[in-house]
Design an enzyme around this catalytic site. Structure first.
Site, PDB file in Angstrom:
ATOM      1  N   LYS A 158       7.179 -11.785   0.908  1.00 13.92           N
ATOM      2  CA  LYS A 158       8.536 -11.204   1.017  1.00 13.92           C
ATOM      3  C   LYS A 158       8.976 -11.779   2.279  1.00 13.92           C
ATOM      4  O   LYS A 158      10.163 -11.386   2.492  1.00 13.92           O
ATOM      5  CB  LYS A 158       8.573  -9.831   0.866  1.00 13.92           C
ATOM      6  CG  LYS A 158       8.119  -9.020  -0.377  1.00 13.92           C
ATOM      7  CD  LYS A 158       8.325  -7.639  -0.578  1.00 13.92           C
ATOM      8  CE  LYS A 158       7.657  -7.307  -1.784  1.00 13.92           C
ATOM      9  NZ  LYS A 158       8.187  -7.448  -3.139  1.00 13.92           N
ATOM     10  N   CYS A 183       9.243  -1.057 -10.236  1.00  7.95           N
ATOM     11  CA  CYS A 183       7.929  -0.221  -9.744  1.00  7.95           C
ATOM     12  C   CYS A 183       8.262   0.993  -9.129  1.00  7.95           C
ATOM     13  O   CYS A 183       7.656   1.274  -8.092  1.00  7.95           O
ATOM     14  CB  CYS A 183       7.114  -1.306  -8.899  1.00  7.95           C
ATOM     15  SG  CYS A 183       6.435  -2.545  -9.705  1.00  7.95           S
ATOM     16  N   GLN A 190       9.702  -3.984   2.379  1.00 10.32           N
ATOM     17  CA  GLN A 190      11.202  -4.463   2.178  1.00 10.32           C
ATOM     18  C   GLN A 190      11.776  -4.541   3.529  1.00 10.32           C
ATOM     19  O   GLN A 190      13.049  -4.841   3.775  1.00 10.32           O
ATOM     20  CB  GLN A 190      12.057  -3.644   1.149  1.00 10.32           C
ATOM     21  CG  GLN A 190      11.390  -3.465  -0.126  1.00 10.32           C
ATOM     22  CD  GLN A 190      11.919  -4.981  -0.736  1.00 10.32           C
ATOM     23  OE1 GLN A 190      12.582  -5.723  -0.400  1.00 10.32           O
ATOM     24  NE2 GLN A 190      11.046  -5.245  -1.724  1.00 10.32           N
ATOM     25  N   ASP A 250       5.310   1.903   4.523  1.00  9.88           N
ATOM     26  CA  ASP A 250       5.493   0.816   3.732  1.00  9.88           C
ATOM     27  C   ASP A 250       6.392  -0.311   4.048  1.00  9.88           C
ATOM     28  O   ASP A 250       7.838   0.079   3.700  1.00  9.88           O
ATOM     29  CB  ASP A 250       5.454   1.135   2.141  1.00  9.88           C
ATOM     30  CG  ASP A 250       5.641  -0.003   1.311  1.00  9.88           C
ATOM     31  OD1 ASP A 250       5.986  -0.900   1.650  1.00  9.88           O
ATOM     32  OD2 ASP A 250       5.656   0.153   0.319  1.00  9.88           O
ATOM     33  N   HIS A 291       7.616   2.916  -3.911  1.00 12.07           N
ATOM     34  CA  HIS A 291       7.032   2.037  -4.781  1.00 12.07           C
ATOM     35  C   HIS A 291       5.960   2.671  -5.544  1.00 12.07           C
ATOM     36  O   HIS A 291       5.071   3.377  -4.769  1.00 12.07           O
ATOM     37  CB  HIS A 291       6.903   0.632  -4.087  1.00 12.07           C
ATOM     38  CG  HIS A 291       6.671  -0.392  -5.088  1.00 12.07           C
ATOM     39  ND1 HIS A 291       5.262  -0.654  -5.439  1.00 12.07           N
ATOM     40  CD2 HIS A 291       7.219  -1.605  -5.319  1.00 12.07           C
ATOM     41  CE1 HIS A 291       5.316  -1.731  -6.014  1.00 12.07           C
ATOM     42  NE2 HIS A 291       6.336  -2.141  -6.070  1.00 12.07           N
TER      43      HIS A 291
HETATM   44  N1  PMP Z   1       6.077  -1.669  -1.489  1.00 10.77           N
HETATM   45  C1  PMP Z   1       7.251  -2.056  -1.681  1.00 10.77           C
HETATM   46  C2  PMP Z   1       8.445  -1.318  -0.951  1.00 10.77           C
HETATM   47  C3  PMP Z   1       7.756  -3.183  -2.400  1.00 10.77           C
HETATM   48  O1  PMP Z   1       8.735  -3.441  -2.515  1.00 10.77           O
HETATM   49  C4  PMP Z   1       6.602  -3.757  -2.887  1.00 10.77           C
HETATM   50  C5  PMP Z   1       6.882  -5.033  -3.777  1.00 10.77           C
HETATM   51  N2  PMP Z   1       7.723  -4.968  -4.677  1.00 10.77           N
HETATM   52  C6  PMP Z   1       5.383  -3.325  -2.713  1.00 10.77           C
HETATM   53  C7  PMP Z   1       5.001  -2.212  -2.204  1.00 10.77           C
HETATM   54  C8  PMP Z   1       4.217  -3.996  -3.374  1.00 10.77           C
HETATM   55  O2  PMP Z   1       4.135  -5.221  -2.740  1.00 10.77           O
HETATM   56  P1  PMP Z   1       2.932  -6.464  -3.355  1.00 10.77           P
HETATM   57  O3  PMP Z   1       3.327  -6.316  -4.913  1.00 10.77           O
HETATM   58  O4  PMP Z   1       3.170  -7.711  -2.520  1.00 10.77           O
HETATM   59  O5  PMP Z   1       1.433  -5.891  -2.775  1.00 10.77           O
END
Ligand code: PMP
Length: 416
Positions: free
Chosen positions: A236, A374, A213, A210, A133
């Protein structure tokens, strides 16, 4: 002896009961029952979370850690017991290892600026993978610019799999940090993190996972994973937005300078010299998201009341059902076909732009995600501008997936 008699009775997961815990699932969108299949972006909140936040706001709100008055002490106790709940949920060794932050993004930026930036020298390397991401790419690029370090990207294959050997081949004498997703938000791939972490550890490379997910879909245990940093977002995992967690190994956090300065993170301040507070407060400058933390504690407590093994098995069954339903649609290509996936399916449909698809599905009451998620390098890899992504959690049903399939067919027919 009859073997059936000796088998424990396995009850199917009672999805209809669980759905009642999530009031939003009862609403309609465009006069259709809502089918919420955008959980990868943000999951919905159970009543237990709504009630915990409501109770705090109505009866206990005050600033924390400072007041001698009753409300401040109550708010502090609620906030700190949320930290304990997180600690137990992820099996951290100590509450000092659980830092409240705004979310995954802030957690990674904190590690990049507070851990990596003071340490990195020109020519050092940060190793990530192709499917990250943006939150696990851009903070590292920024710290590379600041220090002269280099970003090294491990490849993925056409299925969206990252092979441990390919990552290990890039671990060199200058690799200072490995930062990788536990589960890809764009493809659903589950990465071989256990092996990657062991390989990093054997080479003295510090690791960050990270877990944004992963945390909703699997047991995540800090002591058995043994990573240095693990990050996730509350929203999430059924908690409010604006709250998340940075888990860090205590010895590392002790050595790191604070990231932001201000109230709460200090012991003493004079114009000549400031001394910093102990962990975890050293990294929580200013008034934090108190109600968010309480909501996160309540979300994890809620998860403690359901049969998580059965819930995760149901999520896996949803993944298999969605894969089957979608693969039967002509002109539809599933993007991300790793052998091990979390309950998320990305797909592209011939001649229908993902955004059009999303709009048509919305008319049918179905919420999915469309776009680059993203993860633009993933889209570039598959030569797609965008995909549609349906992501499931335990409150989703087979019927919702069947509706998804029917709605995609309807959209495809409109563009032919
Ligand atoms: N890493 C991953 C794998 C994600 O899915 C997300 C959210 N889509 C993020 C980072 C970023 O999370 P946040 O926007 O809650 O900071």
């Amino acid at each position: 002896m009859n073997s059936a008699a000796t088998q424990p009775l396995v009850l199917p997961f009672d999805v209809m009961r669980v759905r009642q815990d999530f009031p939003i699932l009862a609403r309609e969108v465009h006069r259709q029952p809502l089918a919420y299949l955008d959980n990868g972006a943000s999951a919905q909140r159970p009543l237990a979370v709504i009630a915990a936040v409501d109770d705090y706001e109505r009866h206990h709100h005050a600033n924390i850690h400072r007041g001698v008055h009753t409300l401040s002490q109550e708010a502090t106790a609620l906030y700190e017991s949320a930290r304990d709940r997180v600690m137990r949920h992820i099996n951290a060794r100590s509450r000092n290892e659980v830092l409240f932050v705004r979310g995954t993004t802030e957690a990674i930026n904190l590690v990049a600026q507070s851990y990596a930036r003071p340490l990195l020298k020109a020519g050092d390397e940060i190793l990530i993978t192709h499917l990250e991401h943006h939150a696990n790419i851009v903070p590292w690029q920024m710290v590379c610019e600041q220090t002269g370090a280099k970003l090294v990207v491990a490849p993925m294959d056409v299925h969206g799999e990252v092979h441990a050997e390919a990552v290990e081949a890039l671990m060199g004498p200058r690799t200072r940090l490995l930062a990788c997703a536990h589960v890809s938000n764009a493809l659903g791939t589950v990465l071989p993190v256990r092996r990657l972490l062991a390989s990093a550890r054997a080479r003295g490379i510090v690791s960050l996972v990270d877990g944004a997910q992963a945390i909703p879909h699997m047991d995540v245990d800090m002591q058995s994973l043994a990573c240095d940093f693990y990050v996730f977002s509350g929203h999430k995992v059924y908690a409010p937005t604006g709250i998340g967690v940075l888990y860090g190994r205590e010895a590392l956090l002790e050595r790191m300078p604070p990231w932001q300065g201000g109230g709460d993170m200090i012991l003493t301040v004079s114009f000549e010299r400031t001394t910093y507070n102990a962990l975890p407060y050293k990294f929580e400058a200013g008034t934090p998201n108190i109600s968010g933390a309480i909501g996160l504690g309540a979300a994890l407590a809620y998860l403690g009341t359901i049969d998580l093994a059965a819930a995760h098995a149901h999520e896996h069954a949803l993944l298999l059902h969605a894969t089957k339903v979608l693969s039967q649609i002509e002109g539809l290509r599933i993007v991300g076909t790793a052998r091990e996936k979390a309950s998320l399916v990305s797909f592209a449909v011939d001649a229908v732009h993902a955004h059009d698809l999303g709009t048509i599905l919305d008319q049918d009451g179905i919420a999915i995600r469309t776009g680059h998620h993203c993860a633009m390098p993933v889209m570039d890899f598959f030569k797609l501008p965008a995909t549609a992504r349906a992501s499931f959690v335990f409150y989703n049903t087979y019927e919702e997936i069947d509706r998804l399939g029917a709605s995609v067919r309807r959209a495809r027919a409109m563009f032919r």
